[in-house]
Enzyme design. Structure first.
Site, short mmCIF file in Angstrom:
data_model
loop_
_atom_site.label_atom_id
_atom_site.label_comp_id
_atom_site.label_asym_id
_atom_site.label_seq_id
_atom_site.Cartn_x
_atom_site.Cartn_y
_atom_site.Cartn_z
N GLU A 169 0.72 -1.33 -0.03
CA GLU A 169 0.01 -0.02 -0.12
C GLU A 169 0.85 1.16 -0.06
O GLU A 169 1.77 1.53 1.09
CB GLU A 169 -0.86 0.06 1.22
CG GLU A 169 -1.84 1.34 1.24
CD GLU A 169 -2.48 1.32 2.70
OE1 GLU A 169 -2.32 0.32 3.62
OE2 GLU A 169 -3.25 2.49 2.85
N ASP A 210 -1.49 -0.79 5.48
CA ASP A 210 -1.29 -0.17 6.85
C ASP A 210 -2.45 -0.65 7.75
O ASP A 210 -3.16 -1.05 7.53
CB ASP A 210 -1.46 1.33 6.73
CG ASP A 210 -0.06 2.14 5.97
OD1 ASP A 210 0.85 1.41 6.13
OD2 ASP A 210 -0.47 3.22 5.34
N ASP A 224 -4.59 0.73 9.48
CA ASP A 224 -5.48 1.67 9.55
C ASP A 224 -6.99 1.54 8.70
O ASP A 224 -6.93 0.19 8.20
CB ASP A 224 -5.37 3.00 9.42
CG ASP A 224 -4.55 3.22 8.08
OD1 ASP A 224 -4.87 2.38 7.11
OD2 ASP A 224 -3.98 4.27 7.73
N ASP A 259 -7.96 2.61 6.00
CA ASP A 259 -7.80 2.53 4.41
C ASP A 259 -7.05 1.43 4.21
O ASP A 259 -7.32 0.74 3.14
CB ASP A 259 -6.82 3.77 4.00
CG ASP A 259 -7.79 4.95 3.83
OD1 ASP A 259 -9.09 4.75 3.67
OD2 ASP A 259 -7.24 6.08 3.78
#
Ligand code: 0RA
Length: 652
Positions: free
Chosen positions: A435, A508, A510, A512
């Site tokens: 990513e 990541d 998180d 997203d």
């Protein structure tokens, strides 16, 4: 040697019902549980014929303690007068003559249901006994049939004990039949309440207004089915738990001399189409002419509407039927005479006139529906969805072409983003899907370039607005993945040409990151399932923290682990929190996340992927925040749960 004489007297003449006894399979298909229930449905079919032609509204199915079943209706009652040529009561004719049911068709009933039209006589023939009560014209009539073995061992089936007799008066009309399936035919079996409930519900949907009661005197269970909305209620029932895009299903009903057809449909946010069709209450699982007729009408009417209302510009091509039907749930209910069933399981309607007539009536009725201004929003929903589907279809086609034509320029550009490995060893090679460009850059620098290939995914193209997995297919990065893996996808998928033994998703920790992971997994799940089932897909696990001080450094991969690390660090430690992969330099990324000797990988199971797909496909709403929250909650491979430092377990 004397020649054996073969004379007329040697021809065995089977009485109608005895033929049924001798070869039950010829009449009811099988004597298994299916056939056992079939003889019940023969009786129920007769009652439904009477009701669906406008006489009466209620059927009761009662399972009695002695193993018999009762079917009661409040129709006109089977005729009791003497049949002119058979010289017996109508009731006796119906229960002792094969195909007697058929003769009702043209005179009394417009259309008649039933499976093989063999009628009630088959039920009688295969029963130990069968008792019929008719209420009609102020009187009550009764007749009983039985099957028995004579002194020569010959079985006589469905024989009237005595002719129909008037046994009293009655204020109602209707027919009640009780029969005991013969153990000699079926062995020891009993009626299955659940099976009966299922079919009773279906019949109630298919025959609007019909009330069906089912009761077991054995267990005390009772159920009742009655749908004023008929197949529109059926459609509503079918989409329970799905996201319907209409408030209620659309519905039409039309008939002509040849047939009677009703259709109901609703749009959902699913990508598959579901059509359930019936002919004379029989499911036509393999479809056939009526389905084809309706589908071509649907395509035509919606294309015409799209053009007339500028949803399709002059230069744009017509949409395909499959575009319009994406996510559509449809029930088609056809009644007609002289039906021909074809196909492997004889559940495909073969009559060509059904195609023509259903198409014409459907064009007429769908046009009426679309002319009605209050249906405008429904039409728009279907058109919007169809246009999306067409876009995806074209993109998918393009992606397919691209992966086939490996050497063309566009493809070269795509694969250009990929930093490939130098080795060609398929068993050792790994593809990291990373990513973000900055993490991608670190990964490219930090990797073992012999075996590790890096494909950076920019966040943006795979971001929240990519709601639809099919749209994902139109995405450049996804096409790059397809090219890089070299397996093809969908029907063309071929695991044997896979270039990387491990496909590792690095995103990541998180929202997203979770979303990107879910989208990728959904893509693999849908289009490259074997990649997952064969164990090639992994989630890489980057550290969340580094706890350090002079002479001490420890990477921490979960919140639970943090306290331990802090404790063993002692006084004067510092904590670095990694918000994303991009915050790590190439060496750190290698050491913590990519180095086979030190990293942790989570192997993705098919259940994980299915869960990811559910997440993506059930979250079609436009509320991005809500979706993100949901994904965060459900898609974050929970580090406390799944977290395993034992890389040997996963990193095989
Ligand atoms: C033909 C004519 C009439 C009734 C029926 C058939 C009939 C058959 C079944 C089978 C189960 N339940 C049924 N109810 C009615 C009507 C004859 C008349 O009233 O003139």
């Amino acid at each position: 040697m004397a020649e054996k004489k073969y004379e007329s007297k040697d021809i065995v003449v089977l009485d109608g019902l005895d033929a049924v006894r001798l070869r039950p399979g010829m009449y009811i298909g099988t004597t298994s549980s299916r056939g056992f229930h079939h003889i019940l449905w023969e009786i129920v079919d007769n009652a439904i014929d009477e009701i669906s032609n406008g006489f009466g509204d209620t059927i009761k199915i009662i399972l009695n303690k002695d193993g018999s079943a009762t079917v009661e209706d409040n129709g006109r009652g089977i005729p009791v007068d003497i049949h002119p040529t058979m010289k017996k009561s109508g009731v006796e004719v119906v229960y002792t003559t094969l195909h007697a049911g058929g003769k009702f068709n043209n005179e009394n009933y417009k259309f008649s249901g039933g499976l093989h039209g063999v009628g009630a006589s088959v039920t009688n023939a295969l029963s130990k006994w069968c008792k019929v009560t008719v209420n009609k014209g102020g009187k009550q009539y009764f007749i009983e049939f039985h099957s028995f073995e004579d002194e020569h061992g010959k079985i006589h089936s469905g024989i009237p004990v005595k002719p129909l007799e008037c046994i009293g008066t009655s204020k109602t009309t209707g027919t009640s039949v009780t029969f005991l399936p013969d153990e000699k035919v079926f062995g020891k079996q009993e009626f299955n309440f659940e099976t009966i409930i299922k079919r009773a519900r279906e019949l109630a949907f298919l025959n609007k207004g019909l009330k069906i009661f089912v009761e077991s005197k054995i267990t005390g269970d009772k159920s009742e089915f009655h749908y004023e909305g008929g197949i529109a209620d059926f459609v509503t029932y079918l989409v329970e738990g799905k996201n319907a895009l209409f408030k209620q299903p659309l519905y039409f009903h039309a008939s002509n001399k040849i047939l009677d057809v009703e259709v109901s449909f609703i749009s959902t946010d699913s990508y598959t189409e579901n059509t359930f069709s019936y002919v004379n209450n029989i499911p036509t699982t393999e479809g056939g002419m009526h389905e084809i007729g309706f589908k071509s009408a649907f395509t035509k009417v919606f294309n015409d509407f799209a053009r007339a209302n500028n949803y399709l510009k002059d230069k744009e091509q017509n949409l395909l039927g499959e575009d319009f039907r994406e996510g559509l749930v449809t029930v088609i209910n056809l009644k007609m005479n002289n039906v021909q069933f074809e196909g492997q399981t004889k559940t495909k309607l073969g009559n060509p006139e059904a195609r023509v007539e259903v198409e014409n009536l459907s064009i007429q009725e769908l046009t009426k529906l679309l002319d009605d201004k209050k249906n405008l929003s429904y039409a728009e929903i279907i058109l919007d969805k169809a246009k999306q589907a067409a876009k995806v279809r074209l993109a998918a086609k393009k992606a397919k072409e691209l992966t086939r034509a490996k050497n063309n320029a566009e493809n070269f550009n795509l694969v250009g983003k990929l930093a490939s490995s130098t080795s060609r060893d398929r068993l050792k090679n790994e593809l990291f899907i990373v990513e973000g460009d900055s993490a991608g850059g670190s990964a490219k620098q930090g990797r073992d370039r012999r075996y590790q290939a890096i494909l950076p995914l920019r966040g943006k193209p795979l971001n929240a607005e990519k709601k639809r997995i099919d749209q994902v297919l139109a995405n450049e990065e996804i096409r790059t993945i397809i090219s890089a893996l070299d397996t093809g996808f969908g029907e063309d998928f071929d695991l044997s040409t896979l270039r990387y033994n491990k496909v590792i998703i690095l995103s990541d920790a998180d929202q997203d990151g979770a979303h990107i992971r879910a989208i990728l997994l959904t893509f693999f799940y849908r289009y490259m399932k074997e990649l997952i089932t064969d164990g090639h897909v992994f989630i890489g696990l980057p550290p969340l923290y580094k706890v350090y001080k002079k002479d001490y450094e420890k990477y921490v991969y979960s919140d639970a682990e943090l306290a331990d690390a802090v404790a063993s660090a002692g006084k004067g430690y510092m904590i670095q929190r990694y918000k994303g992969l991009g915050e790590m330099n190439p060496e750190q990324l290698w050491e913590t996340t990519m180095d086979p000797q030190n990293r942790t990988l989570i192997q993705v199971t098919i259940e994980d992927a299915a869960q990811a797909e559910r997440m993506i496909t059930t979250l079609m709403g436009d509320d991005i925040e809500e979706r993100k929250a949901y994904i965060q909650e459900h898609a974050n491979f929970d580090r406390e749960d799944t977290f395993m430092r034992d890389y040997k377990k996963f990193d095989v």
